[in-house]
Scaffold this motif. Structure first.
Motif, PDB file in Angstrom:
ATOM      1  N   MET A 151     -64.297 -11.851 129.870  1.00  0.00           N
ATOM      2  CA  MET A 151     -63.403 -12.789 130.540  1.00  0.00           C
ATOM      3  C   MET A 151     -62.818 -12.081 131.758  1.00  0.00           C
ATOM      4  SD  MET A 151     -63.639 -15.406 128.544  1.00  0.00           S
ATOM      5  CE  MET A 151     -62.319 -16.505 128.985  1.00  0.00           C
ATOM      6  N   MET A 152     -62.916 -12.725 132.894  1.00  0.00           N
ATOM      7  CA  MET A 152     -62.410 -12.137 134.138  1.00  0.00           C
ATOM      8  C   MET A 152     -61.273 -12.992 134.686  1.00  0.00           C
ATOM      9  SD  MET A 152     -64.361  -9.509 134.431  1.00  0.00           S
ATOM     10  CE  MET A 152     -64.072  -8.962 136.085  1.00  0.00           C
ATOM     11  N   GLY A 153     -60.246 -12.340 135.224  1.00  0.00           N
ATOM     12  CA  GLY A 153     -59.175 -13.027 135.927  1.00  0.00           C
ATOM     13  C   GLY A 153     -58.106 -13.651 135.062  1.00  0.00           C
ATOM     14  N   ALA A 154     -58.040 -13.302 133.786  1.00  0.00           N
ATOM     15  CA  ALA A 154     -57.011 -13.878 132.919  1.00  0.00           C
ATOM     16  C   ALA A 154     -55.627 -13.364 133.322  1.00  0.00           C
ATOM     17  CB  ALA A 154     -57.285 -13.524 131.459  1.00  0.00           C
ATOM     18  N   SER A 155     -54.652 -14.244 133.248  1.00  0.00           N
ATOM     19  CA  SER A 155     -53.285 -13.809 133.558  1.00  0.00           C
ATOM     20  C   SER A 155     -52.668 -13.159 132.319  1.00  0.00           C
ATOM     21  CB  SER A 155     -52.433 -14.996 134.013  1.00  0.00           C
ATOM     22  OG  SER A 155     -52.278 -15.921 132.970  1.00  0.00           O
TER      23      SER A 155
END
Length: 124
Positions: A34-38
């Protein structure tokens, strides 16, 4: 656990994008990067003396966190409040406390990587 920033962070997977599969995948489940999760900070460890959170276990509506730098185990509410903590520095040398888990009776099992052992801690 985010030991580099002395905090417990919450990752929101709904804000991420799925990329490649993770392999090897030994249990047959679907696992993806998973990329870019806050992330948000559940607990700033510096405010309670937590230096290097290393292991996490969720049980009974509490998050249990081992701290590799202080040899402590913290019980934290899901709202980020420290409920209690246990100091194991007389038993586990600095850098030894790693992962942990709990059983159905509330016993904590924690890894001491310096002495190559697993400690069992019974509830009060």
């Amino acid at each position: 656990a985010d030991p580099g920033n002395h905090r417990i962070a919450v990752l929101d997977p709904s804000t991420a994008r799925s990329t490649t599969s993770i392999s090897p995948n030994y249990d047959g489940s679907s696992q993806r990067r998973m990329m870019g999760a806050s992330t948000t900070t559940l607990l700033d460890g510096a405010t309670v003396g937590m230096m290097a959170p290393s292991g996490l276990a969720l049980a009974g509506g509490r998050l249990y966190v081992s701290d590799n730098a202080t040899s402590r185990i913290y019980a934290i509410s899901l709202e980020g409040q420290v409920i209690d903590w246990l100091d194991l520095s007389a038993t586990v040398r600095t850098g030894g406390l790693q992962g942990l888990t709990l059983d159905a009776e509330g016993r904590i099992y924690v890894v001491d990587s310096v002495e190559d052992r697993v400690l069992e801690i019974s509830p009060r």
